[in-house]
Each structure stands twice: as structure tokens, then as C-alpha cells.
Design an enzyme around this catalytic site. Sequence first.
Site, PDB file in Angstrom:
ATOM      1  N   ASN A 271       3.749   0.919  -0.611  1.00 27.14           N
ATOM      2  CA  ASN A 271       3.743   2.293  -1.114  1.00 27.14           C
ATOM      3  C   ASN A 271       2.405   2.520  -1.807  1.00 27.14           C
ATOM      4  OD1 ASN A 271       4.791   4.850  -1.912  1.00 27.14           O
ATOM      5  ND2 ASN A 271       5.457   4.018  -3.894  1.00 27.14           N
TER       6      ASN A 271
ATOM      7  N   TYR B 184      -4.541  14.594   6.182  1.00 29.30           N
ATOM      8  CA  TYR B 184      -4.767  13.153   5.964  1.00 29.30           C
ATOM      9  C   TYR B 184      -3.461  12.384   6.212  1.00 29.30           C
ATOM     10  CZ  TYR B 184      -9.119  14.291   3.360  1.00 29.30           C
ATOM     11  OH  TYR B 184     -10.356  14.738   2.979  1.00 29.30           O
TER      12      TYR B 184
HETATM   13  N1  LIG Z   1       7.729  12.965  -3.202  1.00 30.31           N
HETATM   14  C1  LIG Z   1       7.725  13.460  -1.985  1.00 30.31           C
HETATM   15  O1  LIG Z   1       8.276  14.525  -1.711  1.00 30.31           O
HETATM   16  C2  LIG Z   1       7.057  12.699  -0.865  1.00 30.31           C
HETATM   17  C3  LIG Z   1       7.275  13.139   0.450  1.00 30.31           C
HETATM   18  C4  LIG Z   1       6.661  12.450   1.499  1.00 30.31           C
HETATM   19  C5  LIG Z   1       5.844  11.374   1.230  1.00 30.31           C
HETATM   20  N2  LIG Z   1       5.648  10.986  -0.065  1.00 30.31           N
HETATM   21  C6  LIG Z   1       4.741   9.857  -0.289  1.00 30.31           C
HETATM   22  O2  LIG Z   1       5.421   8.784  -0.930  1.00 30.31           O
HETATM   23  C7  LIG Z   1       4.485   8.080  -1.780  1.00 30.31           C
HETATM   24  C8  LIG Z   1       5.051   8.006  -3.196  1.00 30.31           C
HETATM   25  O3  LIG Z   1       5.229   9.339  -3.641  1.00 30.31           O
HETATM   26  P1  LIG Z   1       5.802   9.724  -5.077  1.00 30.31           P
HETATM   27  O4  LIG Z   1       6.352  11.087  -4.915  1.00 30.31           O
HETATM   28  O5  LIG Z   1       6.637   8.643  -5.631  1.00 30.31           O
HETATM   29  O6  LIG Z   1       4.415   9.800  -5.919  1.00 30.31           O
HETATM   30  P2  LIG Z   1       4.151   9.785  -7.488  1.00 30.31           P
HETATM   31  O7  LIG Z   1       5.306  10.326  -8.237  1.00 30.31           O
HETATM   32  O8  LIG Z   1       2.815  10.421  -7.637  1.00 30.31           O
HETATM   33  O9  LIG Z   1       4.037   8.203  -7.833  1.00 30.31           O
HETATM   34  C9  LIG Z   1       3.011   7.441  -7.286  1.00 30.31           C
HETATM   35  C10 LIG Z   1       3.085   6.025  -7.856  1.00 30.31           C
HETATM   36  O10 LIG Z   1       2.110   5.241  -7.180  1.00 30.31           O
HETATM   37  C11 LIG Z   1       1.198   4.674  -8.119  1.00 30.31           C
HETATM   38  N3  LIG Z   1      -0.106   4.638  -7.446  1.00 30.31           N
HETATM   39  C12 LIG Z   1      -0.773   5.705  -6.949  1.00 30.31           C
HETATM   40  N4  LIG Z   1      -1.925   5.288  -6.392  1.00 30.31           N
HETATM   41  C13 LIG Z   1      -1.973   3.942  -6.548  1.00 30.31           C
HETATM   42  C14 LIG Z   1      -2.925   2.950  -6.206  1.00 30.31           C
HETATM   43  N5  LIG Z   1      -4.067   3.274  -5.574  1.00 30.31           N
HETATM   44  N6  LIG Z   1      -2.677   1.657  -6.522  1.00 30.31           N
HETATM   45  C15 LIG Z   1      -1.530   1.330  -7.160  1.00 30.31           C
HETATM   46  N7  LIG Z   1      -0.591   2.222  -7.510  1.00 30.31           N
HETATM   47  C16 LIG Z   1      -0.822   3.516  -7.209  1.00 30.31           C
HETATM   48  C17 LIG Z   1       1.253   5.600  -9.318  1.00 30.31           C
HETATM   49  O11 LIG Z   1       0.849   4.979 -10.526  1.00 30.31           O
HETATM   50  P3  LIG Z   1      -0.712   5.000 -11.019  1.00 30.31           P
HETATM   51  O12 LIG Z   1      -1.178   6.400 -10.870  1.00 30.31           O
HETATM   52  O13 LIG Z   1      -0.674   4.494 -12.413  1.00 30.31           O
HETATM   53  O14 LIG Z   1      -1.438   4.057 -10.095  1.00 30.31           O
HETATM   54  C18 LIG Z   1       2.747   5.910  -9.329  1.00 30.31           C
HETATM   55  O15 LIG Z   1       3.467   4.849  -9.887  1.00 30.31           O
HETATM   56  C19 LIG Z   1       3.155   8.840  -1.679  1.00 30.31           C
HETATM   57  O16 LIG Z   1       2.334   8.242  -0.714  1.00 30.31           O
HETATM   58  C20 LIG Z   1       3.593  10.215  -1.216  1.00 30.31           C
HETATM   59  O17 LIG Z   1       2.576  10.929  -0.552  1.00 30.31           O
HETATM   60  C21 LIG Z   1       6.239  11.609  -1.104  1.00 30.31           C
END
Ligand SMILES: NC(=O)c1ccc[n+]([C@@H]2O[C@H](COP(=O)([O-])OP(=O)(O)OC[C@H]3O[C@@H](n4cnc5c(N)ncnc54)[C@H](OP(=O)(O)O)[C@@H]3O)[C@@H](O)[C@H]2O)c1
Length: 262
Positions: free
Chosen positions: A92, A156
Amino acid sequence: METGLKNRVAIVAASSQGLGRATAEAFAAEGCRVAMCARNKETLSAAAEKIRSQYKTDVLAEAFDVTDAPAVRDFVNAVVQKFGSADICVTNAGGPPAKGFLATTIEEWKRAVELNFMSAVYFAHQVIPHMQKKKWGRIIAITSITTKQPVADLVYSNAVRAAVVGLVKSLANEFGKDGILVNNVGPGYTATDRLKELARSRSAASGQPEQEIFEGWAADAPLNRLGEPRELADTIVWLASERASYITGQTILVDGGLYKGL
Ligand SMILES: NC(=O)c1ccc[n+]([C@@H]2O[C@H](COP(=O)([O-])OP(=O)(O)OC[C@H]3O[C@@H](n4cnc5c(N)ncnc54)[C@H](OP(=O)(O)O)[C@@H]3O)[C@@H](O)[C@H]2O)c1
């Protein structure tokens, strides 16, 4: 439902909040020992401590960027040293910026490939030899509904995540003989900070209020609501469990029916 996951070691990448955190928590609830990471140390430590105390389980948490290959290697080594194995690995990372093609830059393309594709390669590369030794393993990639259905202004994600599907299928084919199952889960619109970030950027571009954007996303899905992080996490736990022991190389959407295809 008996998952057979008690005492398994589950690595969950990018897990201080959102989908990763919910997944780490769901594994802890099944009695797994959990390894978490994210860049911000404070947020990560707070999340790890909460899980440790709530589920009375061992949690290893280390702050690093998942695009840093040597850091991923050191983390997996630390997990194996502390817990003795790396049974389950959920890849992730944060999401790439929301853009249409002409607004993209070469630097951002490279960053998206590193963040949303190479990070999965780095983890898979490190954990597979440990899984092979035990003749048991689960790799589950968190990607997006964009692996099945492109989303406007997420070029992207639409492009780069398709490579993860190719990787998942290839690893499933190559390592099935070792008892390693590899799958991909694609969330639809799920209520996390990432979604708020997307709503903000879309609102800034279109002038449409954020609330309306959220309502539109909810209405797009037949279930007529956003997903909860726990709903994706439960699917991942099930895929890792003994109850899903004949499923590999698949993409499973957790999207409330948002995907319009057959
Ligand atoms: N939520 C949705 O509706 C949705 C839908 C489709 C796909 N997704 C995908 O699912 C993934 C997770 O989404 P989410 O909604 O849980 O996002 P989020 O709430 O923004 O959480 C992201 C998590 O990843 C960590 N992170 C981000 N970049 C990182 C890096 N380079 N190295 C290590 N840790 C990192 C962040 O902590 P730090 O910032 O401290 O590193 C945080 O713990 C993403 O790729 C997102 O695009 C989400």
C-alpha cells in the site's frame, strides 16, 4: 468464521491511517502480530500504540518511505528478526495527485511509478523468499477501482495501477507452487483522508462544493454510500485467511457496486 490467522505475522505498508491502518487493526483483531510503517513517525507511533493496547498483540512500527528500497529491505529483515517470519504482506502507499493528462509532469509520472508500483515490487522481492521457506504466504496489493475502470482526472492511478495487476498475476503464477497466494483489492470511494484530499482538489478545479462531490460519489454506487475502511480491511483479512485458500491472481473490488462492467 475461523480464519486460521492467529499468530500469523502480517506486514501492512502505509498503515498509520486510512485503509492501511484499518487493515493492520483487522489483522490484530484476528490475533496476528502486526508490522506497520508510514513516513510520519508521530502518527505511526500513535496508531501502533492504540492497536497494541486495544488488541494486546505485538506491533512493530517503523517510519520510512515505501519508495526507499533499502528501507523496505531493512524493515522486512527487522520483522523476520522480531517475529520469525513474514507470512502476510499487504502492499500500500499514498495515492498519486489527481490530474488530467495535460497537467501531468514527467517527474510526477516517475514518482507515481515509484509510489504505486515499485513499492509493491520492493516488498514482494523481500517477503517472497521468507514465504517460500514456510511454503505459505499471502501478498495482497491495495490498489483501486481504477484497475478495472478508469476514473476521470486520475490518469496516474489509471495507468500505473494496471502494472500492479500484471505483477500480481505474474507472482500468483510463479509462486503458487510455494503456497503463496497473490491478489489485488481495489477500493471504490472509501471514507478516508485521501478521499477528502480528492474532493478538495476536485472542488478547487470545478468550483463544485465538496459536500456535493461526496454525495455524487456515494450516488454512483448501487449501495448509495461511501465505503468504510473496515469493509476493505475485512476483505483483505478474508483473502489472507484459510477460508480463501483457492483464490489467487485475482482483482477483487470493494466498491459498493461502483464498477459498471460485467
Ligand atoms: N480512500 C479511497 O477512496 C481510495 C480509493 C481507491 C484507491 N485508494 C488508494 O488506496 C491507498 C490508501 O488510501 P487511503 O485512503 O488509506 O489514504 P490515506 O488516508 O491518505 O492514508 C495513506 C497512508 O499511507 C501512508 N503513506 C503515504 N505515502 C507513503 C509513503 N511514500 N511511504 C510510506 N507510507 C506512506 C500515510 O502516512 P504518511 O503520510 O505518514 O506516510 C498514511 O498512513 C492510496 O494509494 C489510495 O490512492 C483509496
